[in-house]
Write a protein that holds these residues in place. Structure first.
Motif, PDB file in Angstrom:
ATOM      1  N   UNK A  12     -21.255 -21.638 -31.891  1.00 24.51           N
ATOM      2  CA  UNK A  12     -19.934 -21.267 -32.417  1.00 24.51           C
ATOM      3  C   UNK A  12     -20.017 -21.028 -33.928  1.00 24.51           C
ATOM      4  N   UNK A  13     -20.851 -21.812 -34.613  1.00 21.33           N
ATOM      5  CA  UNK A  13     -21.044 -21.613 -36.055  1.00 21.33           C
ATOM      6  C   UNK A  13     -21.568 -20.204 -36.318  1.00 21.33           C
ATOM      7  N   UNK A  14     -22.528 -19.776 -35.493  1.00 23.02           N
ATOM      8  CA  UNK A  14     -23.085 -18.427 -35.646  1.00 23.02           C
ATOM      9  C   UNK A  14     -22.027 -17.366 -35.392  1.00 23.02           C
ATOM     10  N   UNK A  15     -21.230 -17.577 -34.349  1.00 19.11           N
ATOM     11  CA  UNK A  15     -20.175 -16.631 -33.987  1.00 19.11           C
ATOM     12  C   UNK A  15     -19.144 -16.506 -35.104  1.00 19.11           C
ATOM     13  N   UNK A  16     -18.690 -17.646 -35.609  1.00 20.51           N
ATOM     14  CA  UNK A  16     -17.651 -17.656 -36.641  1.00 20.51           C
ATOM     15  C   UNK A  16     -18.190 -17.142 -37.978  1.00 20.51           C
ATOM     16  N   UNK A  17     -19.457 -17.442 -38.268  1.00 17.87           N
ATOM     17  CA  UNK A  17     -20.056 -16.939 -39.502  1.00 17.87           C
ATOM     18  C   UNK A  17     -20.053 -15.419 -39.508  1.00 17.87           C
ATOM     19  N   UNK A  18     -20.314 -14.826 -38.341  1.00 17.76           N
ATOM     20  CA  UNK A  18     -20.296 -13.366 -38.233  1.00 17.76           C
ATOM     21  C   UNK A  18     -18.884 -12.817 -38.306  1.00 17.76           C
ATOM     22  N   UNK A  19     -17.950 -13.436 -37.573  1.00 19.32           N
ATOM     23  CA  UNK A  19     -16.584 -12.908 -37.534  1.00 19.32           C
ATOM     24  C   UNK A  19     -15.865 -13.066 -38.868  1.00 19.32           C
ATOM     25  N   UNK A 125     -12.156 -34.514 -22.207  1.00 27.83           N
ATOM     26  CA  UNK A 125     -12.180 -33.056 -22.294  1.00 27.83           C
ATOM     27  C   UNK A 125     -11.742 -32.530 -23.657  1.00 27.83           C
ATOM     28  N   UNK A 126     -10.594 -32.975 -24.150  1.00 31.25           N
ATOM     29  CA  UNK A 126     -10.091 -32.461 -25.431  1.00 31.25           C
ATOM     30  C   UNK A 126     -11.002 -32.831 -26.595  1.00 31.25           C
ATOM     31  N   UNK A 127     -11.591 -34.023 -26.523  1.00 32.69           N
ATOM     32  CA  UNK A 127     -12.511 -34.434 -27.597  1.00 32.69           C
ATOM     33  C   UNK A 127     -13.782 -33.595 -27.566  1.00 32.69           C
ATOM     34  N   UNK A 128     -14.315 -33.317 -26.362  1.00 33.67           N
ATOM     35  CA  UNK A 128     -15.505 -32.474 -26.238  1.00 33.67           C
ATOM     36  C   UNK A 128     -15.212 -31.051 -26.698  1.00 33.67           C
ATOM     37  N   UNK A 129     -14.021 -30.556 -26.355  1.00 33.64           N
ATOM     38  CA  UNK A 129     -13.620 -29.228 -26.820  1.00 33.64           C
ATOM     39  C   UNK A 129     -13.509 -29.195 -28.335  1.00 33.64           C
ATOM     40  N   UNK A 130     -13.045 -30.292 -28.916  1.00 37.82           N
ATOM     41  CA  UNK A 130     -12.894 -30.340 -30.378  1.00 37.82           C
ATOM     42  C   UNK A 130     -14.258 -30.293 -31.059  1.00 37.82           C
ATOM     43  N   UNK A 131     -15.294 -30.856 -30.416  1.00 30.75           N
ATOM     44  CA  UNK A 131     -16.647 -30.795 -30.971  1.00 30.75           C
ATOM     45  C   UNK A 131     -17.124 -29.352 -31.007  1.00 30.75           C
ATOM     46  N   UNK A 132     -16.900 -28.615 -29.904  1.00 28.81           N
ATOM     47  CA  UNK A 132     -17.287 -27.201 -29.862  1.00 28.81           C
ATOM     48  C   UNK A 132     -16.526 -26.413 -30.930  1.00 28.81           C
ATOM     49  N   UNK A 133     -15.210 -26.627 -30.981  1.00 30.26           N
ATOM     50  CA  UNK A 133     -14.378 -25.891 -31.940  1.00 30.26           C
ATOM     51  C   UNK A 133     -14.631 -26.315 -33.379  1.00 30.26           C
ATOM     52  N   UNK A 134     -15.252 -27.472 -33.584  1.00 28.87           N
ATOM     53  CA  UNK A 134     -15.559 -27.878 -34.959  1.00 28.87           C
ATOM     54  C   UNK A 134     -16.548 -26.914 -35.598  1.00 28.87           C
ATOM     55  N   UNK A 135     -17.181 -26.065 -34.757  1.00 31.95           N
ATOM     56  CA  UNK A 135     -18.051 -25.023 -35.296  1.00 31.95           C
ATOM     57  C   UNK A 135     -17.316 -24.110 -36.255  1.00 31.95           C
ATOM     58  N   UNK A 136     -16.016 -23.924 -36.019  1.00 33.40           N
ATOM     59  CA  UNK A 136     -15.196 -23.106 -36.918  1.00 33.40           C
ATOM     60  C   UNK A 136     -15.169 -23.743 -38.303  1.00 33.40           C
ATOM     61  N   UNK A 137     -14.815 -25.023 -38.338  1.00 32.96           N
ATOM     62  CA  UNK A 137     -14.696 -25.719 -39.628  1.00 32.96           C
ATOM     63  C   UNK A 137     -16.048 -25.889 -40.310  1.00 32.96           C
TER      64      UNK A 137
END
Length: 385
Positions: A12-19, A125-137
């Motif tokens: 996700x870090x790679x994806x967001x870095x590009x976008x 589930x929500x905590x695991x999703x937050x780990x993935x989405x933390x790639x944005x931050x």
């Protein structure tokens, strides 16, 4: 097991870095190609528009493929974009290679989330999703400001080199540490599409759309705003992005834990920033300390926006997680397109100092959608926790 969530986060870090990596260098790109800032902003809005228009269809089409292969293929597309962009090709080609990975961005996100929660229990589930989405931050605190800083020291092409490097690292980690994950039970298209007929889901989608449009009305022109409205140079803007991201990493973890307790209230709390931040930006004037404090609060309230939006939508369609999330990604990026486009028009016609007030307008519409969903849930109750 959080291992898969952290692997998804890295991609996700790679994806967001590009976008979003172009946000800090839009002024330099505009100058290089002799374009107005709103035209340069198309590098962000066009990317987001492709995601918005194709995301759900691409996710449905790839829902039966091995998840590891999907994630690898997606990141290869992002790597290709970074490499070509770093050679500063003609603007039409830069735009074209920017658009190509957008077709697979929502596919990657939906797949990474599915992989993350596949080995966890329902309560996590929500905590695991937050780990993935933390790639944005994390991208906002590391790769995006670092790329912006390099661009201010050398040239904007270095920003794309950083994007390529991050994509390579993510590719290697996924290739060596994520096992093959074939889909054992593919849901029918009709069973997933039925959520499009549910009023509560439709209202939740509208909230997502307006909330992301609100934030990106100003955030898309973060560098332009701080430069023109607050008098900061490129180096100072990179520092602001760093502060923005540091706070954002914390905010994602806080939001993930809060979402486990109450989805609607958590979403509303962070959405309040679309009303509060424009007011604080106005009163901060040119006071550097005040601006830093406002940017920190801005980063805290903005950073979990994609996590909150996805969770808010999924909570109204818990049995169609991947498709619901792809729709969340698509409509969120449609919000990016709207916010960036209208924000660019405001800059050209009025001035960049007015974009925060556009944030407030869209934020108010998002709040109205939350109230409307609450009203509908009284007649058609649904568990949102």
């Amino acid at each position: 097991m959080k291992k898969y969530a952290y692997i998804g986060c890295l991609g996700f870090i790679a994806v967001i870095t590009t976008e979003f990596g172009v946000i800090g260098i839009l002024p330099e790109i505009a100058e290089h190609y002799n374009l107005s800032i709103d035209k340069a902003g198309m590098l962000l809005s066009a990317f987001a528009l492709v995601i918005a228009l194709t995301g759900p269809f691409m996710t449905l089409l790839t829902s039966g493929f091995d998840r590891k292969k999907i994630m690898l293929t997606s990141l290869i597309a992002f790597l290709f974009t970074g490499i070509i962009s770093s050679f500063s090709p003609p603007f039409w080609l830069l735009m074209l290679v920017r658009i190509l990975p957008a077709f697979l961005q929502p596919v990657y996100i939906a797949t990474a989330l599915s992989v993350a929660i596949s080995v966890g229990n329902k309560k996590q589930e929500n905590e695991l999703m937050s780990i993935v989405f933390s790639g944005v931050a994390i991208a906002m605190v590391s790769t995006v400001p670092f790329a912006t800083w390099l661009a201010s020291i050398f040239s904007w092409q270095y920003s794309f080199m950083i994007q390529s490097l991050v994509s390579i690292i993510a590719l290697l980690i996924i290739y060596f540490f994520l096992p093959k994950m074939p889909v054992t039970e593919k849901k029918s298209y009709s069973s997933q599409l039925k959520i499009l007929t549910q009023p509560i889901f439709i209202i939740s989608t509208a909230m997502n759309f307006f909330m992301i449009a609100a934030w990106f009305s100003t955030y898309s022109y973060f560098a332009e705003y701080l430069n023109k409205a607050k008098g900061m140079d490129g180096t100072m803007v990179s520092y602001m992005l760093f502060i923005f991201g540091v706070i954002g990493v914390i905010a994602n973890r806080v939001s993930g834990k809060m979402l486990n307790k109450n989805v609607a209230n958590t979403t509303a709390l962070f959405l309040s920033g679309t009303i509060i931040i424009p007011i604080l930006l106005y009163f901060s004037g040119s006071n550097t300390i005040a601006i830093i404090l406002v940017v920190a609060l801005w980063g805290f309230l903005y950073s979990p926006s994609f996590l909150n939006a996805s969770t808010y939508m999924i909570s109204s369609a818990p049995d169609s997680l991947e498709f619901a999330n792809s729709l969340a990604t698509s409509f969120g990026n449609l919000g990016v397109t709207l916010g960036t486009t209208v924000g660019g028009w405001i800059i050209i016609s009025k001035g960049v100092q007015y974009t925060p007030w556009l944030t407030m307008v869209f934020g108010t519409l998002a709040f109205l959608m939350i109230l409307l969903r609450k009203y509908l849930e009284r007649n058609s109750p649904i568990d949102v926790n």
